[in-house]
Design a protein around this motif. Structure first.
Motif, PDB file in Angstrom:
ATOM      1  N   ARG A  73       0.833  -1.210   0.000  1.00  0.00           N
ATOM      2  CA  ARG A  73       0.000   0.000   0.000  1.00  0.00           C
ATOM      3  C   ARG A  73       0.862   1.253   0.000  1.00  0.00           C
ATOM      4  NH1 ARG A  73      -3.155   0.800   5.099  1.00  0.00           N
ATOM      5  NH2 ARG A  73      -3.685  -1.396   4.841  1.00  0.00           N
ATOM      6  N   LEU A  74       1.940   1.234   0.793  1.00  0.00           N
ATOM      7  CA  LEU A  74       2.841   2.388   0.834  1.00  0.00           C
ATOM      8  C   LEU A  74       3.483   2.616  -0.545  1.00  0.00           C
ATOM      9  CD1 LEU A  74       4.161   4.623   2.522  1.00  0.00           C
ATOM     10  CD2 LEU A  74       5.946   2.989   3.165  1.00  0.00           C
ATOM     11  N   GLU A  75       3.917   1.536  -1.169  1.00  0.00           N
ATOM     12  CA  GLU A  75       4.516   1.665  -2.506  1.00  0.00           C
ATOM     13  C   GLU A  75       3.495   2.217  -3.507  1.00  0.00           C
ATOM     14  OE1 GLU A  75       6.503  -1.923  -3.730  1.00  0.00           O
ATOM     15  OE2 GLU A  75       7.692  -1.991  -1.886  1.00  0.00           O
ATOM     16  N   ARG A  76       2.252   1.797  -3.373  1.00  0.00           N
ATOM     17  CA  ARG A  76       1.219   2.294  -4.272  1.00  0.00           C
ATOM     18  C   ARG A  76       0.997   3.802  -4.089  1.00  0.00           C
ATOM     19  NH1 ARG A  76      -3.202  -0.308  -6.810  1.00  0.00           N
ATOM     20  NH2 ARG A  76      -1.950  -2.176  -6.574  1.00  0.00           N
ATOM     21  N   PHE A  77       0.993   4.252  -2.817  1.00  0.00           N
ATOM     22  CA  PHE A  77       0.881   5.690  -2.538  1.00  0.00           C
ATOM     23  C   PHE A  77       2.006   6.467  -3.234  1.00  0.00           C
ATOM     24  CE2 PHE A  77      -1.493   4.887   1.625  1.00  0.00           C
ATOM     25  CZ  PHE A  77      -2.643   5.537   1.224  1.00  0.00           C
ATOM     26  N   VAL A  78       3.219   5.948  -3.090  1.00  0.00           N
ATOM     27  CA  VAL A  78       4.385   6.626  -3.672  1.00  0.00           C
ATOM     28  C   VAL A  78       4.250   6.674  -5.195  1.00  0.00           C
ATOM     29  CG1 VAL A  78       6.876   6.427  -4.053  1.00  0.00           C
ATOM     30  CG2 VAL A  78       5.939   6.097  -1.748  1.00  0.00           C
ATOM     31  N   ASP A  79       3.914   5.558  -5.799  1.00  0.00           N
ATOM     32  CA  ASP A  79       3.794   5.505  -7.263  1.00  0.00           C
ATOM     33  C   ASP A  79       2.691   6.434  -7.771  1.00  0.00           C
ATOM     34  OD1 ASP A  79       5.839   3.717  -7.415  1.00  0.00           O
ATOM     35  OD2 ASP A  79       4.562   1.949  -7.499  1.00  0.00           O
ATOM     36  N   ARG A 129      11.652   8.011  -7.442  1.00  0.00           N
ATOM     37  CA  ARG A 129      11.168   6.672  -7.048  1.00  0.00           C
ATOM     38  C   ARG A 129      12.346   5.786  -6.639  1.00  0.00           C
ATOM     39  NH1 ARG A 129       9.908   2.911  -5.008  1.00  0.00           N
ATOM     40  NH2 ARG A 129       8.123   1.524  -5.256  1.00  0.00           N
ATOM     41  N   GLU A 130      13.438   5.863  -7.391  1.00  0.00           N
ATOM     42  CA  GLU A 130      14.624   5.064  -7.061  1.00  0.00           C
ATOM     43  C   GLU A 130      15.238   5.520  -5.731  1.00  0.00           C
ATOM     44  OE1 GLU A 130      15.780   4.381 -11.781  1.00  0.00           O
ATOM     45  OE2 GLU A 130      17.198   5.449 -10.490  1.00  0.00           O
ATOM     46  N   ALA A 131      15.309   6.837  -5.539  1.00  0.00           N
ATOM     47  CA  ALA A 131      15.894   7.354  -4.293  1.00  0.00           C
ATOM     48  C   ALA A 131      15.020   6.985  -3.091  1.00  0.00           C
ATOM     49  CB  ALA A 131      16.087   8.867  -4.385  1.00  0.00           C
ATOM     50  N   ILE A 132      13.703   7.010  -3.269  1.00  0.00           N
ATOM     51  CA  ILE A 132      12.798   6.619  -2.172  1.00  0.00           C
ATOM     52  C   ILE A 132      13.023   5.149  -1.828  1.00  0.00           C
ATOM     53  CG2 ILE A 132      10.350   6.149  -1.652  1.00  0.00           C
ATOM     54  CD1 ILE A 132       9.666   8.853  -2.938  1.00  0.00           C
ATOM     55  N   GLU A 133      13.249   4.316  -2.839  1.00  0.00           N
ATOM     56  CA  GLU A 133      13.584   2.902  -2.583  1.00  0.00           C
ATOM     57  C   GLU A 133      14.899   2.800  -1.797  1.00  0.00           C
ATOM     58  OE1 GLU A 133      11.991   0.027  -2.929  1.00  0.00           O
ATOM     59  OE2 GLU A 133      13.771  -0.950  -2.065  1.00  0.00           O
ATOM     60  N   THR A 134      15.934   3.477  -2.308  1.00  0.00           N
ATOM     61  CA  THR A 134      17.267   3.376  -1.696  1.00  0.00           C
ATOM     62  C   THR A 134      17.275   3.876  -0.251  1.00  0.00           C
ATOM     63  OG1 THR A 134      18.287   3.788  -3.845  1.00  0.00           O
ATOM     64  CG2 THR A 134      19.690   4.139  -1.900  1.00  0.00           C
ATOM     65  N   TYR A 135      16.649   5.036  -0.037  1.00  0.00           N
ATOM     66  CA  TYR A 135      16.799   5.665   1.274  1.00  0.00           C
ATOM     67  C   TYR A 135      15.642   5.397   2.237  1.00  0.00           C
ATOM     68  CZ  TYR A 135      20.877   7.758  -0.700  1.00  0.00           C
ATOM     69  OH  TYR A 135      22.109   7.906  -1.263  1.00  0.00           O
ATOM     70  N   VAL A 136      14.401   5.453   1.749  1.00  0.00           N
ATOM     71  CA  VAL A 136      13.284   5.367   2.697  1.00  0.00           C
ATOM     72  C   VAL A 136      12.762   3.935   2.818  1.00  0.00           C
ATOM     73  CG1 VAL A 136      11.058   6.308   3.384  1.00  0.00           C
ATOM     74  CG2 VAL A 136      12.693   7.757   2.159  1.00  0.00           C
ATOM     75  N   LEU A 137      12.376   3.333   1.708  1.00  0.00           N
ATOM     76  CA  LEU A 137      11.765   2.002   1.801  1.00  0.00           C
ATOM     77  C   LEU A 137      12.768   0.973   2.331  1.00  0.00           C
ATOM     78  CD1 LEU A 137       9.584   2.085  -1.466  1.00  0.00           C
ATOM     79  CD2 LEU A 137       8.892   2.604   0.883  1.00  0.00           C
TER      80      LEU A 137
END
Lengths: 210, 210
Positions: A89-95, A192-200
């Motif tokens: 759900r969090l990934e869907r919000f981000v996308d 999106r890539e930076a959110i993966e690297t740093y937050v998710l």
């Protein structure tokens, strides 16, 4: 500043309200905020101009009503209803925030460009600022709630849910602004890539030391 | 759109240029972008109005020159010169971006509010957009270079320096925008904490697996 004012002398019936909001939305996307006039909105409205003026006296009344309407109809609510797993759900919000809804039937970027104009002008106007703040609070509350669920379910590290939701909101917001104002069309993808690297990644990583 | 134009028929002498830029800066902060006029700038200028008009024909010429001037004089350059350690330097960039220079002799927030107006309007104007993009590129290049040095020195994990610099830029930018437009006065402080939690911690953490 001016109050949201006497539009509520009757409140338009639902189908009229819907038609007025759609007209306001189209005119807002097409003309931006600063140069938008009641006349522009009336020209997008299929029904009589006097009907529009009967329900809304000013451009400000219409824009505030549009922001309320978009909050009511916010597609993020469907995301909540559909997805049980907090991480998905969090990934869907981000996308959704970065790339727009999959069924994007409107011009997302024209809307955000007009909204940025409104934000840049509206901060000295209580009615705009309060409604804009409500809209940011709505989406960050949903995201914070999702993070909280993820922490409780043991799939996220024990972080501050509100602070994390605001940080994600800001990263998404600024990427959209770079795309709109500087033509950085790759900003949403790179963010999106930076959110993966740093937050998710951080959220998913359990703390091993203490 | 209009070119930066014939101001360079002579180019003002340095002290006149400096005085014009200071006047433009003060007028820009005081009036914002949209409503700013040549007259407002002339009123802030101690010397003759015809001197101003001799060197700059339009408000656009003056604003573009101001953005160039601020880039030339950018305080981030001093940060580079002063601090050898990449980690300390990166933290200094972040603090400066969020809280302003320690010797803030001007109203940082009025300036950023006016700049946001310019950004919201300027994206359809090549001269503004190019200069704004140059200013973002300047600061993100400095930050990326610092991250690259940190990776080479072994104090940062091997990340994408440009992507990370843009992510930090965006987080700082959006926090400033929330403060300006929504009155979220705690946004810079909370963003500083989130940058520590998500970005700086990740950078400092060596990858143990793979």
């Amino acid at each position: 500043m001016v109050e949201t004012s006497p539009s509520d002398r009757t409140g338009p019936p639902p189908e009229t309200h819907e038609a007025i909001m759609r007209a306001t939305y189209r005119a807002f996307c097409a003309h931006g905020f600063a140069e938008l006039t009641m006349r522009d909105i009336a020209e997008e409205f299929e029904k009589s101009r006097s009907l529009l003026h009967y329900h809304y006296e000013t451009k400000q009344d219409l824009i505030v009503a549009l922001l309320e309407y978009l909050l009511e109809e916010h597609p993020a609510k469907a995301t909540i209803a559909d997805i049980d797993d907090p991480e998905t759900r969090l990934e869907r919000f981000v996308d959704r925030g970065l790339f727009g809804p999959e069924d994007a039937a409107f011009d997302l970027w024209e809307f955000h460009a007009a909204l940025l104009e409104l934000r840049a002008h509206g901060h000295r106007n209580d009615a705009y600022r309060e409604q804009l703040d409500r809209n940011v609070g709505f989406i960050t509350d949903l995201v914070a709630e999702t993070i909280r669920e993820g922490i409780e379910a043991g799939c996220f590290r024990d972080v501050d849910p509100e602070a994390t939701a605001l940080f994600l909101h800001d990263a998404i917001d600024a990427a959209r602004i770079r795309k709109i104002t500087l033509g950085h069309d790759d900003a949403p993808r790179r963010t999106r890539e930076a959110i993966e690297t740093y937050v998710l990644s951080t959220l998913r990583t359990p703390v091993t030391e203490s």
